[in-house]
Design a protein around this motif. Structure first.
Motif, PDB file in Angstrom:
ATOM      1  N   GLU A   1       0.832  -1.206   0.000  1.00  0.00           N
ATOM      2  CA  GLU A   1       0.000   0.000   0.000  1.00  0.00           C
ATOM      3  C   GLU A   1       0.868   1.257   0.000  1.00  0.00           C
ATOM      4  O   GLU A   1       0.555   2.240  -0.674  1.00  0.00           O
ATOM      5  CB  GLU A   1      -0.946   0.000   1.208  1.00  0.00           C
ATOM      6  CG  GLU A   1      -1.985  -1.108   1.195  1.00  0.00           C
ATOM      7  CD  GLU A   1      -2.798  -1.143  -0.092  1.00  0.00           C
ATOM      8  OE1 GLU A   1      -3.499  -0.164  -0.400  1.00  0.00           O
ATOM      9  OE2 GLU A   1      -2.721  -2.164  -0.805  1.00  0.00           O
ATOM     10  N   ILE A   2       1.965   1.249   0.733  1.00  0.00           N
ATOM     11  CA  ILE A   2       2.876   2.397   0.704  1.00  0.00           C
ATOM     12  C   ILE A   2       3.456   2.573  -0.696  1.00  0.00           C
ATOM     13  O   ILE A   2       3.585   3.683  -1.210  1.00  0.00           O
ATOM     14  CB  ILE A   2       4.004   2.223   1.740  1.00  0.00           C
ATOM     15  CG1 ILE A   2       3.434   2.198   3.155  1.00  0.00           C
ATOM     16  CG2 ILE A   2       5.037   3.343   1.615  1.00  0.00           C
ATOM     17  CD1 ILE A   2       4.466   1.868   4.229  1.00  0.00           C
ATOM     18  N   GLY A   3       3.802   1.451  -1.332  1.00  0.00           N
ATOM     19  CA  GLY A   3       4.406   1.491  -2.659  1.00  0.00           C
ATOM     20  C   GLY A   3       3.518   2.102  -3.725  1.00  0.00           C
ATOM     21  O   GLY A   3       4.016   2.578  -4.754  1.00  0.00           O
ATOM     22  N   LYS A   4       2.209   2.114  -3.526  1.00  0.00           N
ATOM     23  CA  LYS A   4       1.305   2.750  -4.482  1.00  0.00           C
ATOM     24  C   LYS A   4       1.585   4.247  -4.614  1.00  0.00           C
ATOM     25  O   LYS A   4       1.354   4.847  -5.659  1.00  0.00           O
ATOM     26  CB  LYS A   4      -0.152   2.553  -4.039  1.00  0.00           C
ATOM     27  CG  LYS A   4      -0.685   1.161  -4.243  1.00  0.00           C
ATOM     28  CD  LYS A   4      -1.936   0.888  -3.413  1.00  0.00           C
ATOM     29  CE  LYS A   4      -3.044   1.892  -3.600  1.00  0.00           C
ATOM     30  NZ  LYS A   4      -4.281   1.501  -2.879  1.00  0.00           N
ATOM     31  N   TYR A   5       2.094   4.839  -3.551  1.00  0.00           N
ATOM     32  CA  TYR A   5       2.249   6.295  -3.498  1.00  0.00           C
ATOM     33  C   TYR A   5       3.704   6.750  -3.595  1.00  0.00           C
ATOM     34  O   TYR A   5       3.983   7.789  -4.191  1.00  0.00           O
ATOM     35  CB  TYR A   5       1.629   6.824  -2.207  1.00  0.00           C
ATOM     36  CG  TYR A   5       0.193   6.428  -2.049  1.00  0.00           C
ATOM     37  CD1 TYR A   5      -0.813   7.144  -2.685  1.00  0.00           C
ATOM     38  CD2 TYR A   5      -0.171   5.308  -1.293  1.00  0.00           C
ATOM     39  CE1 TYR A   5      -2.148   6.774  -2.565  1.00  0.00           C
ATOM     40  CE2 TYR A   5      -1.503   4.930  -1.170  1.00  0.00           C
ATOM     41  CZ  TYR A   5      -2.485   5.655  -1.805  1.00  0.00           C
ATOM     42  OH  TYR A   5      -3.802   5.279  -1.692  1.00  0.00           O
ATOM     43  N   CYS A   6       4.625   5.983  -3.016  1.00  0.00           N
ATOM     44  CA  CYS A   6       6.041   6.354  -3.058  1.00  0.00           C
ATOM     45  C   CYS A   6       6.891   5.093  -2.953  1.00  0.00           C
ATOM     46  O   CYS A   6       7.023   4.518  -1.877  1.00  0.00           O
ATOM     47  CB  CYS A   6       6.397   7.316  -1.925  1.00  0.00           C
ATOM     48  SG  CYS A   6       8.139   7.832  -1.919  1.00  0.00           S
ATOM     49  N   GLY A   7       7.441   4.678  -4.088  1.00  0.00           N
ATOM     50  CA  GLY A   7       8.239   3.455  -4.104  1.00  0.00           C
ATOM     51  C   GLY A   7       9.452   3.534  -3.201  1.00  0.00           C
ATOM     52  O   GLY A   7       9.813   2.558  -2.534  1.00  0.00           O
ATOM     53  N   ALA A   8      10.122   4.678  -3.156  1.00  0.00           N
ATOM     54  CA  ALA A   8      11.330   4.807  -2.340  1.00  0.00           C
ATOM     55  C   ALA A   8      11.024   4.665  -0.856  1.00  0.00           C
ATOM     56  O   ALA A   8      11.802   4.072  -0.097  1.00  0.00           O
ATOM     57  CB  ALA A   8      12.001   6.152  -2.611  1.00  0.00           C
ATOM     58  N   THR A   9       9.895   5.201  -0.424  1.00  0.00           N
ATOM     59  CA  THR A   9       9.503   5.040   0.979  1.00  0.00           C
ATOM     60  C   THR A   9       9.223   3.579   1.291  1.00  0.00           C
ATOM     61  O   THR A   9       9.663   3.053   2.319  1.00  0.00           O
ATOM     62  CB  THR A   9       8.261   5.898   1.293  1.00  0.00           C
ATOM     63  OG1 THR A   9       8.563   7.273   1.080  1.00  0.00           O
ATOM     64  CG2 THR A   9       7.820   5.708   2.730  1.00  0.00           C
TER      65      THR A   9
ATOM     66  N   THR B   1       6.986  -3.699  -2.337  1.00  0.00           N
ATOM     67  CA  THR B   1       7.168  -2.380  -2.944  1.00  0.00           C
ATOM     68  C   THR B   1       6.730  -2.390  -4.400  1.00  0.00           C
ATOM     69  O   THR B   1       6.001  -1.492  -4.863  1.00  0.00           O
ATOM     70  CB  THR B   1       8.642  -1.964  -2.858  1.00  0.00           C
ATOM     71  OG1 THR B   1       8.997  -1.791  -1.489  1.00  0.00           O
ATOM     72  CG2 THR B   1       8.891  -0.672  -3.618  1.00  0.00           C
ATOM     73  N   TYR B   2       7.153  -3.406  -5.147  1.00  0.00           N
ATOM     74  CA  TYR B   2       6.880  -3.443  -6.583  1.00  0.00           C
ATOM     75  C   TYR B   2       5.448  -3.877  -6.878  1.00  0.00           C
ATOM     76  O   TYR B   2       4.879  -3.490  -7.902  1.00  0.00           O
ATOM     77  CB  TYR B   2       7.924  -4.332  -7.263  1.00  0.00           C
ATOM     78  CG  TYR B   2       9.288  -3.692  -7.144  1.00  0.00           C
ATOM     79  CD1 TYR B   2       9.694  -2.723  -8.044  1.00  0.00           C
ATOM     80  CD2 TYR B   2      10.131  -4.000  -6.086  1.00  0.00           C
ATOM     81  CE1 TYR B   2      10.916  -2.088  -7.909  1.00  0.00           C
ATOM     82  CE2 TYR B   2      11.364  -3.373  -5.940  1.00  0.00           C
ATOM     83  CZ  TYR B   2      11.750  -2.417  -6.851  1.00  0.00           C
ATOM     84  OH  TYR B   2      12.948  -1.779  -6.706  1.00  0.00           O
ATOM     85  N   MET B   3       4.861  -4.657  -5.969  1.00  0.00           N
ATOM     86  CA  MET B   3       3.430  -4.921  -6.090  1.00  0.00           C
ATOM     87  C   MET B   3       2.662  -3.610  -5.982  1.00  0.00           C
ATOM     88  O   MET B   3       1.707  -3.346  -6.729  1.00  0.00           O
ATOM     89  CB  MET B   3       2.997  -5.888  -4.979  1.00  0.00           C
ATOM     90  CG  MET B   3       1.575  -6.408  -5.111  1.00  0.00           C
ATOM     91  SD  MET B   3       1.339  -7.578  -6.463  1.00  0.00           S
ATOM     92  CE  MET B   3       0.218  -6.620  -7.493  1.00  0.00           C
ATOM     93  N   GLY B   4       3.103  -2.752  -5.064  1.00  0.00           N
ATOM     94  CA  GLY B   4       2.463  -1.457  -4.896  1.00  0.00           C
ATOM     95  C   GLY B   4       2.683  -0.531  -6.077  1.00  0.00           C
ATOM     96  O   GLY B   4       1.761   0.191  -6.493  1.00  0.00           O
ATOM     97  N   VAL B   5       3.890  -0.515  -6.624  1.00  0.00           N
ATOM     98  CA  VAL B   5       4.160   0.322  -7.797  1.00  0.00           C
ATOM     99  C   VAL B   5       3.276  -0.104  -8.966  1.00  0.00           C
ATOM    100  O   VAL B   5       2.719   0.743  -9.689  1.00  0.00           O
ATOM    101  CB  VAL B   5       5.652   0.248  -8.185  1.00  0.00           C
ATOM    102  CG1 VAL B   5       5.904   0.914  -9.537  1.00  0.00           C
ATOM    103  CG2 VAL B   5       6.520   0.900  -7.101  1.00  0.00           C
TER     104      VAL B   5
END
Length: 437
Positions: free
Chosen positions: A83-91, A270-274
């Motif tokens: 869910e975080i990765g949807k908005y900012c991959g680096a975070t 992360t990449y699932m979110g991206v």
């Protein structure tokens, strides 16, 4: 932007976990997404995002409740990271480095192959680490890569030697995410002895404070994607540590990690979110619902509708396998579970790049503008397939080898001459050092 009910069966997710996932989406929409461009443009660290995560208690996500954490399972952590990765991959990617350090101490401590004596030595070490993260909001990093070699093939080049009262560490870490921004570094190194070649079974893990003498951050960070991770070089020169600085006692890492192989796919959330973020942007773009952009409806074009259908099908397949694999994460998995884990890692890392590329083609030329997030997501997505220990090429090899050879044939399967299969799960033989790196 999507909601968790769009792709998860909520009846299988604890209400308290749903609340956390929904809170992540609130933070993402209100704060993370708006900060992501500046973080990417400047290759700066997402300090404000971490402040928000710390204030909300997210640093204790994987820490047992008895130590003040939330006690999330590996699967529950993965959902939060995505869910975080949807908005900012680096975070999301750097957030994984912190939580991996917590997860190693949590889940490896519970492994049934540890003796009571080993657990008794382990217990105060992990409690110290957990208390720092919860009470002091300390952020941990987990630099492992060293450059110039495949760290799954050879013992870590960063080495420690026994001295009076402890050890001295010398070496370096490449791509040390959070470099200069974390409070503690989890340093994986090889203990060396006179007259003996370095060995995997002498792997040691120490927790090193950022202000420890001899520790320094060097180099520039100007990559294609994941620019906000601040993954510069970490140099260690005669860094002194004691037994109290161990992340876990001697021998525990080698004894447990090979039998908890899902621990090495925690980069994939992360990449699932991206991938999900790229799909969400594309849908809103075609609907004309992108803030600051003209409200142009592009849904009437059949070519775009077909592309959306294909992308939804691809994304649904990725998430279904990925969620199943994390749901099966545990110590001593079966061969079938490990095969699904490797396949999930491969599909997510390859799929994220495919999804962002397809989203750009579907949206059209304007989506390549840096003023819109899809261009950043595309660049971020390129990083996943090359991250050790489970790059896409390694996953292809591991899937083929495990499918075609019996467990007692693995050591003699062709293609292992260079030692690239040292991170391959080997079942009951996994307690051997060969299966660690």
């Amino acid at each position: 932007m999507s909601e968790i009910a769009d792709y998860y069966d909520l009846s299988r997710i604890r209400p308290e976990v749903q609340n956390v996932l929904n809170r992540v989406n609130e933070l993402g929409r209100e704060r993370f997404a708006g900060r992501a461009k500046a973080v990417d443009d400047d290759a700066s660290f997402p300090v404000e995002n971490y402040r928000d995560l710390a204030d909300e208690g997210f640093l204790g996500l994987c820490i047992p409740e008895e130590f003040g954490g939330w006690g999330f399972s590996m699967s529950e952590y993965a959902m939060v990271g995505a869910e975080i990765g949807k908005y900012c991959g680096a975070t999301a990617l750097t957030f994984n480095m912190h939580n991996s350090s917590m997860a190693w101490s949590r889940f490896m401590f519970d492994m049934p192959n540890l003796t009571p004596e080993e657990k008794a030595t382990f217990a105060p070490l992990r409690e110290r680490q957990f208390r720092r993260a919860v009470a002091k909001k300390a952020i941990f990093s987990q630099p492992i890569s060293e450059g110039g070699q495949n760290w799954t093939s050879k013992p870590n080049q960063t080495q420690c030697r026994k001295v009076e009262g402890g050890w001295k560490i010398n070496g370096f870490k490449k791509f040390a995410s959070l470099a200069g921004y974390c409070d503690y570094y989890t340093i994986v190194c090889t203990e060396v002895f006179e007259g003996q070649e370095p060995r995997h079974e002498d792997t040691m893990l120490f927790v090193v404070h950022k202000d420890t003498p001899g520790l320094s951050v060097k180099g520039e960070w100007d990559p294609l994607g994941m620019r906000g991770t601040n993954s510069r070089d970490l140099i260690l020169k005669d860094v002194f540590v004691t037994a109290d600085d161990l992340l876990m006692p001697r021998g525990i890492f080698n004894k447990t990690l090979p039998n908890w192989p899902h621990m090495m796919i925690t980069l994939s959330p992360t990449y699932m979110g991206v991938a999900q973020g790229a799909y969400d942007f594309m849908v809103d773009y075609l609907k004309g619902k992108i803030p600051g952009q003209p409200p142009i409806d592009r849904r009437m074009y059949a070519t775009k509708r077909i592309a959306v259908g294909k992308m939804y099908a691809r994304l649904a397949n990725m998430r279904a396998l990925w969620w199943q694999a994390f749901g099966e994460a545990k110590g001593f998995p079966t061969k079938a579970e490990v095969l699904r884990m490797y396949a999930a890692q491969y599909n997510v890392m390859e799929g994220a790049a495919e999804m962002t590329s397809m989203a750009i083609r579907t949206c059209g030329g304007q989506s390549m503008l840096r003023s819109l997030p899809l261009e950043r997501m595309y660049r971020d997505s390129r990083c996943g397939a090359l991250m050790l220990p489970f790059t896409s090429e390694i996953m292809e090899d591991y899937l083929g080898v495990l499918a075609l050879y019996e467990m007692d044939e693995l050591d003699h399967a062709p293609g292992d001459e260079g030692g690239a299969r040292n991170s391959l799960w080997r079942g009951d033989a996994g307690s051997g050092a060969r299966a660690v790196r």
